[in-house]
Structures are given as structure tokens and as C-alpha cells.
Write a protein that holds these residues in place. Structure first.
Motif, PDB file in Angstrom:
ATOM      1  N   ALA A 103       2.313  14.259  -1.529  1.00  0.00           N
ATOM      2  CA  ALA A 103       1.529  15.101  -0.629  1.00  0.00           C
ATOM      3  C   ALA A 103       1.119  14.296   0.595  1.00  0.00           C
ATOM      4  N   ALA A 104       1.295  14.893   1.756  1.00  0.00           N
ATOM      5  CA  ALA A 104       0.941  14.209   2.997  1.00  0.00           C
ATOM      6  C   ALA A 104       0.548  15.256   4.025  1.00  0.00           C
ATOM      7  N   VAL A 105      -0.185  14.803   5.000  1.00  0.00           N
ATOM      8  CA  VAL A 105      -0.559  15.718   6.083  1.00  0.00           C
ATOM      9  C   VAL A 105       0.226  15.325   7.327  1.00  0.00           C
ATOM     10  N   GLY A 106       0.382  16.286   8.203  1.00  0.00           N
ATOM     11  CA  GLY A 106       1.202  16.066   9.390  1.00  0.00           C
ATOM     12  C   GLY A 106       0.577  15.078  10.348  1.00  0.00           C
ATOM     13  N   ARG A 107       1.443  14.359  11.036  1.00  0.00           N
ATOM     14  CA  ARG A 107       0.981  13.435  12.058  1.00  0.00           C
ATOM     15  C   ARG A 107       1.511  13.964  13.389  1.00  0.00           C
ATOM     16  N   VAL A 108       0.690  13.868  14.387  1.00  0.00           N
ATOM     17  CA  VAL A 108       1.126  14.337  15.701  1.00  0.00           C
ATOM     18  C   VAL A 108       2.130  13.330  16.257  1.00  0.00           C
ATOM     19  N   GLN A 109       3.316  13.824  16.546  1.00  0.00           N
ATOM     20  CA  GLN A 109       4.354  12.931  17.048  1.00  0.00           C
ATOM     21  C   GLN A 109       4.228  12.790  18.557  1.00  0.00           C
ATOM     22  N   ASN A 110       4.500  11.611  19.031  1.00  0.00           N
ATOM     23  CA  ASN A 110       4.467  11.469  20.487  1.00  0.00           C
ATOM     24  C   ASN A 110       5.844  11.155  21.037  1.00  0.00           C
ATOM     25  N   SER A 152       0.850  -1.196   0.000  1.00  0.00           N
ATOM     26  CA  SER A 152       0.000   0.000   0.000  1.00  0.00           C
ATOM     27  C   SER A 152       0.882   1.241   0.000  1.00  0.00           C
ATOM     28  N   TYR A 153       0.362   2.261  -0.611  1.00  0.00           N
ATOM     29  CA  TYR A 153       1.086   3.536  -0.719  1.00  0.00           C
ATOM     30  C   TYR A 153       1.355   4.108   0.661  1.00  0.00           C
ATOM     31  N   GLU A 154       0.411   3.888   1.564  1.00  0.00           N
ATOM     32  CA  GLU A 154       0.540   4.414   2.917  1.00  0.00           C
ATOM     33  C   GLU A 154       1.778   3.844   3.613  1.00  0.00           C
ATOM     34  N   MET A 155       1.961   2.517   3.435  1.00  0.00           N
ATOM     35  CA  MET A 155       3.096   1.854   4.070  1.00  0.00           C
ATOM     36  C   MET A 155       4.404   2.349   3.463  1.00  0.00           C
ATOM     37  N   TYR A 156       4.419   2.473   2.153  1.00  0.00           N
ATOM     38  CA  TYR A 156       5.608   2.940   1.449  1.00  0.00           C
ATOM     39  C   TYR A 156       6.013   4.314   1.950  1.00  0.00           C
ATOM     40  N   THR A 183      -6.908  32.353   1.455  1.00  0.00           N
ATOM     41  CA  THR A 183      -7.458  31.092   0.986  1.00  0.00           C
ATOM     42  C   THR A 183      -7.513  31.044  -0.539  1.00  0.00           C
ATOM     43  N   VAL A 184      -7.448  29.834  -1.016  1.00  0.00           N
ATOM     44  CA  VAL A 184      -7.468  29.607  -2.459  1.00  0.00           C
ATOM     45  C   VAL A 184      -8.734  28.830  -2.791  1.00  0.00           C
ATOM     46  N   LEU A 185      -9.471  29.328  -3.706  1.00  0.00           N
ATOM     47  CA  LEU A 185     -10.675  28.592  -4.114  1.00  0.00           C
ATOM     48  C   LEU A 185     -10.257  27.382  -4.929  1.00  0.00           C
ATOM     49  N   ARG A 186     -10.853  26.271  -4.632  1.00  0.00           N
ATOM     50  CA  ARG A 186     -10.518  25.063  -5.383  1.00  0.00           C
ATOM     51  C   ARG A 186     -11.031  25.223  -6.803  1.00  0.00           C
ATOM     52  N   GLU A 187     -10.070  25.136  -7.750  1.00  0.00           N
ATOM     53  CA  GLU A 187     -10.481  25.475  -9.114  1.00  0.00           C
ATOM     54  C   GLU A 187     -11.029  24.284  -9.878  1.00  0.00           C
ATOM     55  N   ASN A 188     -10.640  23.086  -9.455  1.00  0.00           N
ATOM     56  CA  ASN A 188     -11.223  21.962 -10.166  1.00  0.00           C
ATOM     57  C   ASN A 188     -11.759  20.903  -9.220  1.00  0.00           C
ATOM     58  N   GLU A 189     -12.725  20.229  -9.718  1.00  0.00           N
ATOM     59  CA  GLU A 189     -13.393  19.225  -8.904  1.00  0.00           C
ATOM     60  C   GLU A 189     -12.547  17.958  -8.850  1.00  0.00           C
ATOM     61  N   ILE A 190     -12.478  17.365  -7.696  1.00  0.00           N
ATOM     62  CA  ILE A 190     -11.698  16.145  -7.554  1.00  0.00           C
ATOM     63  C   ILE A 190     -12.606  14.960  -7.865  1.00  0.00           C
ATOM     64  N   LEU A 191     -12.158  14.154  -8.814  1.00  0.00           N
ATOM     65  CA  LEU A 191     -12.988  13.031  -9.241  1.00  0.00           C
ATOM     66  C   LEU A 191     -12.583  11.716  -8.581  1.00  0.00           C
ATOM     67  N   VAL A 192     -11.478  11.737  -7.865  1.00  0.00           N
ATOM     68  CA  VAL A 192     -11.031  10.499  -7.235  1.00  0.00           C
ATOM     69  C   VAL A 192     -11.026  10.676  -5.720  1.00  0.00           C
ATOM     70  N   GLU A 193     -11.058   9.560  -5.038  1.00  0.00           N
ATOM     71  CA  GLU A 193     -11.059   9.617  -3.579  1.00  0.00           C
ATOM     72  C   GLU A 193      -9.710  10.142  -3.084  1.00  0.00           C
ATOM     73  N   GLN A 194      -9.773  10.949  -2.075  1.00  0.00           N
ATOM     74  CA  GLN A 194      -8.553  11.555  -1.569  1.00  0.00           C
ATOM     75  C   GLN A 194      -8.502  11.468  -0.053  1.00  0.00           C
ATOM     76  N   LYS A 195      -7.895  10.404   0.418  1.00  0.00           N
ATOM     77  CA  LYS A 195      -7.579  10.347   1.843  1.00  0.00           C
ATOM     78  C   LYS A 195      -6.059  10.426   1.914  1.00  0.00           C
ATOM     79  N   ILE A 196      -5.575  11.625   2.143  1.00  0.00           N
ATOM     80  CA  ILE A 196      -4.133  11.875   2.069  1.00  0.00           C
ATOM     81  C   ILE A 196      -3.446  11.178   3.238  1.00  0.00           C
ATOM     82  N   PRO A 197      -2.381  10.432   2.969  1.00  0.00           N
ATOM     83  CA  PRO A 197      -1.695   9.730   4.066  1.00  0.00           C
ATOM     84  C   PRO A 197      -0.968  10.685   5.001  1.00  0.00           C
ATOM     85  N   GLN A 198      -0.634  10.158   6.170  1.00  0.00           N
ATOM     86  CA  GLN A 198       0.059  10.976   7.160  1.00  0.00           C
ATOM     87  C   GLN A 198       1.554  10.711   7.119  1.00  0.00           C
ATOM     88  N   ALA A 199       2.313  11.723   7.453  1.00  0.00           N
ATOM     89  CA  ALA A 199       3.755  11.565   7.538  1.00  0.00           C
ATOM     90  C   ALA A 199       4.278  12.590   8.526  1.00  0.00           C
TER      91      ALA A 199
END
Lengths: 213, 153
Positions: free
Chosen positions: B146-153, A147-151, B34-50
């Protein structure tokens, strides 16, 4: 004396102006998304010439830190099965700073490191010679079914190891080091000083085809 | 009778005429940042964390690729697809798209083009590596996962 009764107030009632502005504010708050351009940066290798086979680069096995991820997102790091990636950054750091067989330049580099990094050197002959170019390489190999997440998690940990080394060399925290933009000379100098002699050698192999789609 | 008459001149209502100005200032702040989203997203987007995120400096150099399962599965199927601008493209068209994006930049900036790949966390490495292969072909080698921040412990 006929006094004008109930003189009209000169002031315009501006109290509801705030409400109008509030409505607009809430509208913009809801409809807009703050574009975030954050992520993990990666430089892809140059394109291969189909007529030329890829150059053979001979590296000793001890200089390669192998990370394999299979289609079930299981990790094999240096031949050992790993439950999760929590400890991976630390292992990579130890591998990079091993200084098993440093040449003259690498000894100079070693002496320039702060004491906290120097004590990480285990001088293990079965681990990397030195972290300079031609030395330690971290290799990540995935499967097409990984999975991309794991990578990304693995790549994240490897990057973390590098950034922590860089940051420690210039006396910053890893977060501060990553926030350096290189826009002004002072920041660029810090960036370069952190990276100097220790290139980010992360090799990302072409995923193999078993079990993927 | 007393000489010292209690002064009751203080008005009891707070002047609110400056309130709209404050709100307007907030409004302008949000409108600008803020930036207006100019195009519609046609695919699922659950951005991973890093955790090791880096920020890109020049936004004009960034082009976005979205990878994920199509939202409209009846029309596009369930296999991960690549979206560029506002259409789903096949991986073979990525080279063409990169060249179009490069043409939008000035000559000196052309080789500094950065692709920000916004991939869904459920996508497998297969499609991702296909995209990467095409990007290498197109010589757009600076790639941002592209990734979103993860809270580090």
C-alpha cells in the motif's frame, strides 16, 4: 365582513432543514475515511520445498541488472554507487532495451517496437541480450536493515521502467496504461499488447542479515 | 397618476425549499462512497509514497495486514509488529490468519486472495521479509504494498 385575520401560512418553514442536513453532512465528512486500495503490486515466488534445493538457474551476468541497497539505504547499481533513484528508471529501460545478442524471436520483437523504443537499443555486448523471458532480469537485493521506504522507492522505479515501455508500445502514457483495469476486452487487449514478449522479470532476493534486526 | 404602475410583484427572497434536497443529495453521496473504519489501528501508519500505483479491482479479495511500530509502546514494545484484523499477531500466526481469510472467500476465489500490506515507512526490511516469507508459506502470493501517490515533477 369579518375577514379572517393573519391567516396561518400553509407552507411549513423548511429553511432550517438545510442546516440539519449540513450538520449530518459534516459529521459524515469528518468521521469517514475513503478507503484507498492503491499500491504497488508484487507477486511472491512460490514456497520452497525444504527437501529440494532451489533450482539453479543459469543466467549470464550481463543479463542481470543488479540493484543492491545496504542498511544505510545506499544504492549500488551495476557496481556503481548511486546518489538517488531519480535516474534509475532510465537506466533500467536502457538495460531492458539493449538487445545485445537477440535471437530470432527477439529480433521479431524488436521490429514490432515503436521507433522511439527501438532507438534506445545500444547493442552493447556487456548488457542484456534481449528483454524476453530467459533474457534480462532486474534483481533487487536489500539488507534486513534497509528501510521499507527505500525498498519501495527502488521497486517503484523499476516498475516505472516497465510501465513506460508497455505504455509506449500501445501509444499511451504510463499513467493511462496503469489505469487500465482489464475489465472489458478492449482494455485487456491493450494490456496484453503492451506486455507481450516483455515479462516483468523483477527478482527480489532474500535480504541478507548483516546490520539488520 | 401614470397608467403604467410599477410592478413590484417580484418577491425578494430566493426560494430555499430546494436547498435541503441538494444537501441531502451530497449527504447520501458521502454516505455511500465512504467506508467506516471497522477496526482500530494499533500500529503506526505513515504510508510511504510511490508513483507507479495500481488500483485493485475486487475489494472482497483483499485482506489487510498492518505493519509498524506499536502505538502503545509501553504495552507492546518498540519493535515493529504485525496487525491483522484488530489484534497484533506474531509472524508465526500469519499462515493461520491467511487460511482464516481464505475460508471467508468462495472456493473459486480462494487462490486469488490479495494481501494489502500497509507498512509504516520507518519499518526495516527485516520484518517485512519475514512477513513475506510467511505469506509464501501460506500460498498467498499476491501482495500489494500500500502506498500513496507522490506528485511527479
Amino acid at each position: 365582513m369579518a375577514r379572517k385575520k393573519g391567516r396561518m401560512s400553509q407552507e411549513v418553514n423548511a429553511g432550517s432543514m438545510a442546516d440539519i442536513a449540513f450538520l449530518l453532512l459534516i459529521f459524515f465528512l469528518v468521521t469517514t475515511t475513503i478507503a484507498s486500495d492503491k499500491g504497488i503490486l508484487n507477486f511472491l515466488p512460490p514456497k520452497q520445498d525444504p527437501n529440494q534445493p532451489p533450482p539453479e538457474i543459469l543466467l549470464n551476468e550481463r543479463n542481470i541488472f543488479n540493484i543492491l541497497v545496504n542498511a544505510n539505504d545506499q544504492l549500488l547499481v551495476e557496481g556503481d554507487y548511486l546518489e538517488n533513484t531519480n535516474n534509475l528508471a532510465e537506466q533500467v529501460k536502457e538495460f531492458l532495451l539493449n538487445f545485445g545478442a537477440p535471437d530470432e524471436e527477439a529480433v521479431a520483437l524488436f521490429n514490432s517496437l515503436p521507433a522511439s523504443l527501438r532507438e534506445k537499443a545500444r547493442r552493447d555486448p556487456s548488457s542484456s541480450d534481449h528483454p524476453m523471458s530467459g533474457g534480462a532480469v532486474v534483481s533487487i537485493k536489500t539488507n534486513r536493515g534497509t528501510s521499507y521506504e527505500m525498498y519501495l522507492e527502488v521497486l517503484d522505479q523499476v516498475k516505472k521502467a516497465y510501465f513506460e515501455i508497455y505504455a509506449e508500445r500501445v501509444g499511451l502514457t504510463a499513467d493511462q496504461y496503469r489505469a487500465l483495469t482489464g475489465r472489458n476486452p478492449a482494455e485487456r487487449e491493450l494490456q496484453d499488447r503492451g506486455k507481450e514478449g516483455i515479462p516483468m522479470a523483477i527478482s527480489i532476493a532474500e535480504p541478507d542479515k548483516i546490520g539488520g534486526n | 397618476m401614470s397608467k403604467f404602475k410599477k410592478k413590484t410583484g417580484t418577491s425578494e427572497n430566493i426560494p430555499t425549499s430546494a436547498l435541503p434536497d441538494i444537501i441531502f443529495m451530497l449527504l447520501f453521496f458521502f454516505m455511500v462512497t465512504t467506508v467506516l473504519r471497522e477496526n482500530e489501528i494499533l500500529v503506526e501508519q505513515k504510508i510511504p509514497q510511490a508513483t507507479q500505483l495500481q488500483k485493485l479491482e475486487k475489494k472482497s479479495l483483499i485482506s489487510y495486514l498492518y505493519v509498524g511500530k506499536p502505538k502503545n509502546t509501553a504495552m507492546y514494545g518498540t519493535e515493529p509488529r504485525v496487525q491483522a484484523n484488530d489484534v497484533l499477531i506474531s509472524t508465526n500466526d500469519i499462515v493461520l490468519w491467511v487460511n482464516q481469510e481464505k475460508d471467508k472467500l468462495s472456493e473459486v476465489e480462494r487462490d486469488q486472495i490479495t494481501i494489502s500490506m500497509k507498512a509504516d515507512r520507518d519499518v526495516k526490511m527485516g520484518p517485512i521479509s519475514d512477513v513475506q516469507f510467511e505469506l509464501r508459506e501460506a500460498d498467498a502470493r499476491k501482495l500489494l504494498y500500500a502506498a500513496v501517490g507522490r506528485v511527479q515533477n
